[in-house]
Design an enzyme around this catalytic site. Structure first.
Site, PDB file in Angstrom:
ATOM      1  N   GLY A  71       0.919  -1.483   0.285  1.00  0.00           N
ATOM      2  CA  GLY A  71       0.428   0.113  -0.338  1.00  0.00           C
ATOM      3  C   GLY A  71       1.070   0.940   0.030  1.00  0.00           C
ATOM      4  N   GLY A  72       0.328   2.324  -0.705  1.00  0.00           N
ATOM      5  CA  GLY A  72       1.260   3.621  -0.151  1.00  0.00           C
ATOM      6  C   GLY A  72       1.362   4.028  -1.714  1.00  0.00           C
ATOM      7  N   ILE A  74       5.047   6.478  -3.383  1.00  0.00           N
ATOM      8  CA  ILE A  74       6.341   6.575  -3.784  1.00  0.00           C
ATOM      9  C   ILE A  74       7.297   6.887  -2.226  1.00  0.00           C
ATOM     10  CG2 ILE A  74       6.880   8.200  -4.525  1.00  0.00           C
ATOM     11  CD1 ILE A  74       9.076   7.368  -6.484  1.00  0.00           C
ATOM     12  N   SER A 142       8.268   5.003   7.376  1.00  0.00           N
ATOM     13  CA  SER A 142       7.412   5.038   6.758  1.00  0.00           C
ATOM     14  C   SER A 142       6.743   3.942   6.808  1.00  0.00           C
ATOM     15  CB  SER A 142       8.190   5.250   4.753  1.00  0.00           C
ATOM     16  OG  SER A 142       8.117   6.485   4.883  1.00  0.00           O
ATOM     17  N   LEU A 143       5.192   3.467   6.337  1.00  0.00           N
ATOM     18  CA  LEU A 143       4.686   2.457   6.455  1.00  0.00           C
ATOM     19  C   LEU A 143       3.688   1.428   5.022  1.00  0.00           C
ATOM     20  CD1 LEU A 143       2.446   2.451   9.800  1.00  0.00           C
ATOM     21  CD2 LEU A 143       4.648   1.535   9.353  1.00  0.00           C
ATOM     22  N   GLY A 144       3.669   0.474   5.115  1.00  0.00           N
ATOM     23  CA  GLY A 144       2.830  -0.021   4.227  1.00  0.00           C
ATOM     24  C   GLY A 144       2.513  -1.688   4.105  1.00  0.00           C
ATOM     25  N   CYS A 173       6.415   9.772   0.064  1.00  0.00           N
ATOM     26  CA  CYS A 173       4.795   9.026   0.370  1.00  0.00           C
ATOM     27  C   CYS A 173       3.447   9.533   0.061  1.00  0.00           C
ATOM     28  CB  CYS A 173       3.968   8.659   2.077  1.00  0.00           C
ATOM     29  SG  CYS A 173       5.428   7.598   2.947  1.00  0.00           S
TER      30      CYS A 173
END
Length: 221
Positions: A71-72, A74, A142-144, A173
Site C-alpha cells: 500500500g501507499g 513512493i 514510513s509504513l506500507g 509517500c
C-alpha cells in the site's frame, strides 16, 4: 497452542529479491506456519506502492524505481534505514483471541516505533490521515502493508543513519514538501546504529501484539 515467532536478521539484501521471497512465503504458508519478522537494509531503491502516481517521482536519477504491491505511494530505501517486514497470519491471531484488524496492525507498527524513539528520549507521534511516525512535522518512519489470504507482508522503514538526499527527488509517500528525519539527527552516531535499534523495535512490537517471548526464535542469515 501458542505459535512460534521467528525473527530473521537478513543484513543487507536486494529489495526485489526480498519482496519476491515475502510473496513466496505468504503464498505457501499454512495455518501451521510460524509468523516471521524480517529485519533488513536495502541498497538504494525507490519503491512505488500499488496506488503510486508517477508525478511523485520528481526527477530521474540513477536510483532504480520498483513498482511494488504494498500500500501507499513512493518512498526511498537505503543503507542506514532499518526495515522491519511483518509476515503475520492475522486471521490466526483472531482465533487466538487477539482480534486485530489491518488498521490495528498499522497502529501497532507505529506504536512500536514511537516506543522505540521514546527509549532515546525522543517524542514522536502518528497521524490518523497519513500512516507513519513523525517528529515535529518531519517523517522518520514510513509504513506500507499488503494483506493476502488474511496474512500480512511488507512493513515499516525507520530512518536511522542514512543519506536523506534521495528523498528530495520524490514527494515522500505522496506528500509534496514533506521533510524527512532520522535518528542520527537526535542522538550520537554510536547510538544511531541499526544493530542497536532493531532489538528495541522488535521488543516493543512483539509486546504490543502479545507474543509469548518464550516462543520467539532469532535466526541470523
Amino acid at each position: 497452542m501458542e505459535q512460534k515467532l521467528i525473527i530473521r536478521q537478513l543484513g543487507i539484501r536486494d529489495y526485489q529479491k526480498t519482496w519476491h521471497e515475502m510473496q513466496e512465503f505468504t503464498d505457501n504458508r499454512t495455518d501451521k506456519s510460524a509468523d516471521e519478522i524480517w529485519l533488513v537494509q536495502h541498497p538504494s531503491v525507490f519503491t512505488q506502492g500499488q496506488a503510486g502516481k508517477a508525478e511523485h517521482l520528481l526527477r530521474s536519477t540513477a536510483i532504480p524505481v520498483v513498482q511494488s504491491d504494498r500500500g501507499g505511494q513512493i518512498t526511498y530505501h537505503g543503507i542506514g534505514q532499518q526495515i522491519m517486514y511483518v509476515l503475520i497470519d492475522i486471521k490466526r491471531l483472531k482465533t487466538q483471541g487477539r482480534d486485530i484488524s489491518v488498521r490495528q496492525l498499522v497502529s501497532a507498527l507505529e506504536q512500536s516505533v514511537i516506543n522505540t524513539l521514546a527509549d532515546y528520549g525522543i517524542e514522536s507521534y502518528a497521524k490518523a490521515d497519513a500512516p507513519g511516525v513523525y517528529i515535529d512535522g518531519k517523517k522518520i518512519c514510513s509504513l506500507g502493508l499488503r494483506i493476502r489470504r488474511g496474512c500480512s507482508f511488507h512493513g515499516l522503514a525507520l530512518n536511522i543513519n542514512m543519506d536523506l538526499e534521495p528523498f528530495h527527488s520524490i514527494n515522500p509517500c505522496g506528500y509534496a514538501g514533506l521533510e524527512m528525519a532520522q535518528l542520527a539527527d537526535f542522538v550520537s552516531p554510536q547510538e544511531a546504529d541499526c544493530g542497536k535499534v532493531s532489538p528495541k523495535l522488535v521488543e516493543h512490537f512483539v509486546t504490543i501484539l502479545g507474543y509469548n517471548k518464550q516462543q520467539i526464535f532469532n535466526i541470523k542469515e
